[in-house]
Design a protein around this motif. Sequence first.
Motif, PDB file in Angstrom:
ATOM      1  N   VAL A   3       1.013  -1.254   0.152  1.00  0.00           N
ATOM      2  CA  VAL A   3       0.135  -0.053   0.084  1.00  0.00           C
ATOM      3  C   VAL A   3       1.105   1.174   0.036  1.00  0.00           C
ATOM      4  N   HIS A   4       0.435   2.320  -0.692  1.00  0.00           N
ATOM      5  CA  HIS A   4       1.069   3.511  -0.732  1.00  0.00           C
ATOM      6  C   HIS A   4       0.222   4.536   0.113  1.00  0.00           C
ATOM      7  N   SER A   5       1.307   5.784   0.537  1.00  0.00           N
ATOM      8  CA  SER A   5       0.522   6.797   1.387  1.00  0.00           C
ATOM      9  C   SER A   5       0.879   7.949   0.993  1.00  0.00           C
ATOM     10  N   PHE A   6       0.321   9.009   1.328  1.00  0.00           N
ATOM     11  CA  PHE A   6       0.828  10.499   1.035  1.00  0.00           C
ATOM     12  C   PHE A   6       0.338  11.144   2.334  1.00  0.00           C
ATOM     13  N   HIS A   7       1.258  11.743   2.891  1.00  0.00           N
ATOM     14  CA  HIS A   7       0.845  12.636   4.181  1.00  0.00           C
ATOM     15  C   HIS A   7       1.491  14.172   3.960  1.00  0.00           C
ATOM     16  N   LEU A   8       0.314  14.949   4.746  1.00  0.00           N
ATOM     17  CA  LEU A   8       1.020  16.168   4.766  1.00  0.00           C
ATOM     18  C   LEU A   8       0.772  16.636   6.402  1.00  0.00           C
ATOM     19  N   ALA A   9       1.935  17.398   6.979  1.00  0.00           N
ATOM     20  CA  ALA A   9       2.064  17.633   8.256  1.00  0.00           C
ATOM     21  C   ALA A   9       3.038  18.596   8.578  1.00  0.00           C
ATOM     22  N   ARG A  10       2.276  19.545   9.609  1.00  0.00           N
ATOM     23  CA  ARG A  10       3.254  20.595   9.917  1.00  0.00           C
ATOM     24  C   ARG A  10       4.012  20.136  11.135  1.00  0.00           C
ATOM     25  N   VAL A  11       5.207  20.194  11.042  1.00  0.00           N
ATOM     26  CA  VAL A  11       6.185  19.620  12.120  1.00  0.00           C
ATOM     27  C   VAL A  11       7.200  20.587  12.681  1.00  0.00           C
ATOM     28  N   ARG A  77       4.292   9.624  14.475  1.00  0.00           N
ATOM     29  CA  ARG A  77       3.076  10.513  15.344  1.00  0.00           C
ATOM     30  C   ARG A  77       3.061  12.137  14.833  1.00  0.00           C
ATOM     31  N   HIS A  78       4.101  12.365  14.465  1.00  0.00           N
ATOM     32  CA  HIS A  78       3.961  13.904  13.645  1.00  0.00           C
ATOM     33  C   HIS A  78       3.225  13.884  12.680  1.00  0.00           C
ATOM     34  N   LEU A  79       3.272  12.955  11.659  1.00  0.00           N
ATOM     35  CA  LEU A  79       2.549  12.385  10.125  1.00  0.00           C
ATOM     36  C   LEU A  79       1.182  12.082  11.062  1.00  0.00           C
ATOM     37  N   ALA A  80       0.903  11.449  11.895  1.00  0.00           N
ATOM     38  CA  ALA A  80      -0.411  11.127  12.328  1.00  0.00           C
ATOM     39  C   ALA A  80      -1.174  12.198  12.616  1.00  0.00           C
ATOM     40  N   ALA A  81      -0.768  13.482  13.081  1.00  0.00           N
ATOM     41  CA  ALA A  81      -1.249  14.429  13.613  1.00  0.00           C
ATOM     42  C   ALA A  81      -1.774  15.393  12.636  1.00  0.00           C
ATOM     43  N   GLY A  82      -1.253  15.002  11.251  1.00  0.00           N
ATOM     44  CA  GLY A  82      -1.631  15.810  10.191  1.00  0.00           C
ATOM     45  C   GLY A  82      -2.831  15.163   9.335  1.00  0.00           C
ATOM     46  N   TRP A  83      -2.582  15.013   7.978  1.00  0.00           N
ATOM     47  CA  TRP A  83      -3.614  14.321   7.197  1.00  0.00           C
ATOM     48  C   TRP A  83      -2.846  13.187   6.247  1.00  0.00           C
ATOM     49  N   HIS A  84      -3.659  12.361   5.954  1.00  0.00           N
ATOM     50  CA  HIS A  84      -2.868  11.467   4.806  1.00  0.00           C
ATOM     51  C   HIS A  84      -3.910  10.553   4.249  1.00  0.00           C
ATOM     52  N   PRO A 212      -7.719   5.994  -4.508  1.00  0.00           N
ATOM     53  CA  PRO A 212      -7.539   6.548  -3.193  1.00  0.00           C
ATOM     54  C   PRO A 212      -8.376   5.594  -2.381  1.00  0.00           C
ATOM     55  N   LEU A 213      -8.051   5.165  -1.291  1.00  0.00           N
ATOM     56  CA  LEU A 213      -8.845   4.101  -0.389  1.00  0.00           C
ATOM     57  C   LEU A 213      -9.404   4.633   0.802  1.00  0.00           C
ATOM     58  N   ALA A 214      -8.569   5.645   1.502  1.00  0.00           N
ATOM     59  CA  ALA A 214      -8.949   6.200   2.669  1.00  0.00           C
ATOM     60  C   ALA A 214      -8.229   7.335   3.191  1.00  0.00           C
ATOM     61  N   GLU A 215      -9.007   8.442   3.450  1.00  0.00           N
ATOM     62  CA  GLU A 215      -8.314   9.557   4.232  1.00  0.00           C
ATOM     63  C   GLU A 215      -8.341   9.495   5.678  1.00  0.00           C
ATOM     64  N   HIS A 216      -7.425  10.084   6.282  1.00  0.00           N
ATOM     65  CA  HIS A 216      -7.266  10.345   7.901  1.00  0.00           C
ATOM     66  C   HIS A 216      -6.837  11.704   8.194  1.00  0.00           C
ATOM     67  N   GLY A 217      -7.412  12.181   9.204  1.00  0.00           N
ATOM     68  CA  GLY A 217      -6.969  13.893   9.710  1.00  0.00           C
ATOM     69  C   GLY A 217      -7.501  14.908   9.051  1.00  0.00           C
ATOM     70  N   THR A 218      -6.990  16.006   9.136  1.00  0.00           N
ATOM     71  CA  THR A 218      -7.196  17.194   8.702  1.00  0.00           C
ATOM     72  C   THR A 218      -6.184  17.934   8.113  1.00  0.00           C
ATOM     73  N   TRP A 219      -6.046  18.838   7.093  1.00  0.00           N
ATOM     74  CA  TRP A 219      -5.027  19.540   6.412  1.00  0.00           C
ATOM     75  C   TRP A 219      -5.614  20.895   6.374  1.00  0.00           C
ATOM     76  N   GLU A 220      -4.846  22.123   7.050  1.00  0.00           N
ATOM     77  CA  GLU A 220      -5.122  23.217   7.111  1.00  0.00           C
ATOM     78  C   GLU A 220      -6.764  23.537   7.116  1.00  0.00           C
ATOM     79  N   GLY A 221      -7.485  22.692   8.059  1.00  0.00           N
ATOM     80  CA  GLY A 221      -8.701  23.024   8.464  1.00  0.00           C
ATOM     81  C   GLY A 221      -9.841  22.177   7.321  1.00  0.00           C
ATOM     82  N   ARG A 222      -9.202  21.575   6.786  1.00  0.00           N
ATOM     83  CA  ARG A 222      -9.936  20.946   5.703  1.00  0.00           C
ATOM     84  C   ARG A 222     -10.214  19.241   6.071  1.00  0.00           C
ATOM     85  N   THR A 223     -11.243  18.704   5.919  1.00  0.00           N
ATOM     86  CA  THR A 223     -11.423  17.246   5.852  1.00  0.00           C
ATOM     87  C   THR A 223     -12.512  17.070   4.911  1.00  0.00           C
TER      88      THR A 223
END
Length: 228
Positions: A3-11, A77-84, A212-223
């Motif tokens: 499986v692949h994943s793409f993450h966005l996070a502010r760290v 954990r930093h990535l988990a706090a963002g969106w992926h 795309p299979l599933a998304e998790h979290g939020t990015w810049e206020g977006r879900t």
Amino acid sequence: MSVHSFHLARVPLRTAVGALLRPPSAPGLRHMEVLAGMRLGAPVVSRHRMRLRHLAVFAEWADEDALDAFLQRPFGRHLAAGWHVRLEYLRRWGAVRELDHLPAETGRTDPAEPVVAVTLARMRLTELPRFLHWGRPVERQVRDHPETTLALAAMRPPRSVATFSIWTSSRAMTAMAFGRDPGPTARLHHDAMAERARRDFHREFTTLRFRPLAEHGTWEGRTGILPR
């Protein structure tokens, strides 16, 4: 199945610099690209052009269990706090050495279903002025396209650049890529690819297509960024 994943996070800045210099390793992690996020179409000299604390991470995993375990580790954990978003691989054009093991395609797809596109390139630094001249109009074309729900770019100095975009359908994405859209900007991407074919901007370049299979979290206020 992988499986692949793409993450966005502010760290934190120190975390970002460390990951850019040396991407983490973990059981079940087959490959990871850590890049600093950019806003598509931003001026070349701008604080938005490379945002060190806004990481974009693209990875391949042996399975989802490996990804879930990684998200419990310090960097994860930093990535988990963002969106992926979790991704099923579909197709590849071009080649980047670390991803050469992926098959050219995995089967037929429905042109009406949502699709995620990831490009990854290793730049020829001498071609950077040409790349910026041809690439920045295309960035704005993709960013402002009515059929994208998210589009961004990322880079890791000195050579690695990537783009990530979510499309409402693969039909819409291919129409943009081949210049079939209406309007004066329709052929920007097509013409830039013709220029790349004439004299390549890159040492290596690949475009990858995913379901795309599933998304998790939020990015810049977006879900709910994935198309429904």
